[in-house]
Design an enzyme around this catalytic site. Structure first.
Site, PDB file in Angstrom:
ATOM      1  N   GLN A 147      -1.367  -1.561  -6.714  1.00 43.95           N
ATOM      2  CA  GLN A 147       0.004  -1.054  -6.732  1.00 43.95           C
ATOM      3  C   GLN A 147       0.379  -0.450  -8.082  1.00 43.95           C
ATOM      4  O   GLN A 147       1.330   0.329  -8.164  1.00 43.95           O
ATOM      5  CB  GLN A 147       0.991  -2.169  -6.396  1.00 43.95           C
ATOM      6  N   CYS A 175       8.257  -4.695  -0.003  1.00 42.71           N
ATOM      7  CA  CYS A 175       7.124  -4.385  -0.870  1.00 42.71           C
ATOM      8  C   CYS A 175       7.610  -3.544  -2.039  1.00 42.71           C
ATOM      9  O   CYS A 175       8.411  -2.621  -1.851  1.00 42.71           O
ATOM     10  CB  CYS A 175       6.067  -3.626  -0.060  1.00 42.71           C
ATOM     11  N   LEU A 176       7.114  -3.827  -3.221  1.00 45.39           N
ATOM     12  CA  LEU A 176       7.494  -3.041  -4.391  1.00 45.39           C
ATOM     13  C   LEU A 176       7.018  -1.594  -4.279  1.00 45.39           C
ATOM     14  O   LEU A 176       7.582  -0.710  -4.914  1.00 45.39           O
ATOM     15  CB  LEU A 176       6.935  -3.684  -5.669  1.00 45.39           C
ATOM     16  N   HIS A 220      -0.145 -10.589   2.304  1.00 42.22           N
ATOM     17  CA  HIS A 220       0.421  -9.271   2.005  1.00 42.22           C
ATOM     18  C   HIS A 220      -0.303  -8.641   0.810  1.00 42.22           C
ATOM     19  O   HIS A 220      -0.709  -7.477   0.855  1.00 42.22           O
ATOM     20  CB  HIS A 220       1.917  -9.441   1.715  1.00 42.22           C
ATOM     21  N   GLU A 221      -0.478  -9.419  -0.249  1.00 36.79           N
ATOM     22  CA  GLU A 221      -1.103  -8.886  -1.471  1.00 36.79           C
ATOM     23  C   GLU A 221      -2.598  -8.642  -1.282  1.00 36.79           C
ATOM     24  O   GLU A 221      -3.134  -7.657  -1.797  1.00 36.79           O
ATOM     25  CB  GLU A 221      -0.837  -9.804  -2.667  1.00 36.79           C
ATOM     26  N   HIS A 257      -3.197  -5.338   0.157  1.00 39.68           N
ATOM     27  CA  HIS A 257      -3.194  -4.250  -0.832  1.00 39.68           C
ATOM     28  C   HIS A 257      -4.582  -4.034  -1.417  1.00 39.68           C
ATOM     29  O   HIS A 257      -4.968  -2.898  -1.705  1.00 39.68           O
ATOM     30  CB  HIS A 257      -2.214  -4.546  -1.975  1.00 39.68           C
ATOM     31  N   GLY A 301       5.455 -10.701  -5.645  1.00 38.81           N
ATOM     32  CA  GLY A 301       4.012 -10.515  -5.607  1.00 38.81           C
ATOM     33  C   GLY A 301       3.649  -9.101  -6.006  1.00 38.81           C
ATOM     34  O   GLY A 301       4.433  -8.171  -5.797  1.00 38.81           O
TER      35      GLY A 301
END
Length: 167
Positions: free
Chosen positions: A51, A91-92, A133-134, A137, A46
């Site tokens: 991000q 997480c990235l 989660h996304e 962000h 994701g």
């Protein structure tokens, strides 16, 4: 398509709420495609536009093993949540850190797709977790915000050390 640079915690730009997308046009589709390519290359499941330092309410997700079933969410909104479930999240923007986070087990989300059409989706399990989660962000929230201040501080120090060694 292009691979975009990913911002890393504790970069303050990750804390900025994203702005709504006025309409899905060729530029929006190109950004979604670039985000998807970036997510696959990272590799991740994701990615939210903030991000990659794009202040737009856009998300891409693909939880398939084959990496061939992408979901595109423009201006996503959670309409309903049910139950609770704990998942180990990563997480990235917080590479190599994994922690348990409690989230809703089921969500109903409304969004606009890559084609510009509105749709609703019900999700549970990993997809529900990933959507939540996304969307966090998009609000300037990271999964580390669900952790204790002590854990968050340790992660911040690890990330600052990691950043010094990778730059």
């Amino acid at each position: 398509m292009a691979i975009l640079p990913i911002l890393h915690f504790p970069d303050p730009r990750l804390r900025n709420p994203a702005l709504p997308v006025a309409r899905v046009d060729d530029e929006t589709r190109r950004l979604l495609d670039d985000m998807l390519e970036t997510m696959y290359a990272a590799p991740g499941i994701g990615l939210a536009a903030p991000q990659v330092n794009i202040s737009k309410r856009m998300i891409v997700i693909d939880i398939s093993e084959e990496r061939n079933t992408p979901y595109y969410f423009v201006n996503p909104e959670i309409l309903a949540r049910r139950g609770n479930e704990v998942f180990e999240e990563g997480c990235l923007s917080v590479p190599n850190i994994y922690e348990n986070v409690e989230r809703a087990a089921w969500v109903q989300v409304k969004a606009v797709g890559r084609d510009g059409q509105s749709y609703e989706l019900e999700a549970d399990g990993l997809l529900a977790v990933c959507i939540q989660h996304e969307i966090d962000h998009l609000e300037g929230k990271l999964f580390v915000d669900y952790l204790s201040e002590l854990k968050r501080g340790r992660i911040r120090k690890k990330m600052e050390k990691w950043r010094r060694h990778t730059l």
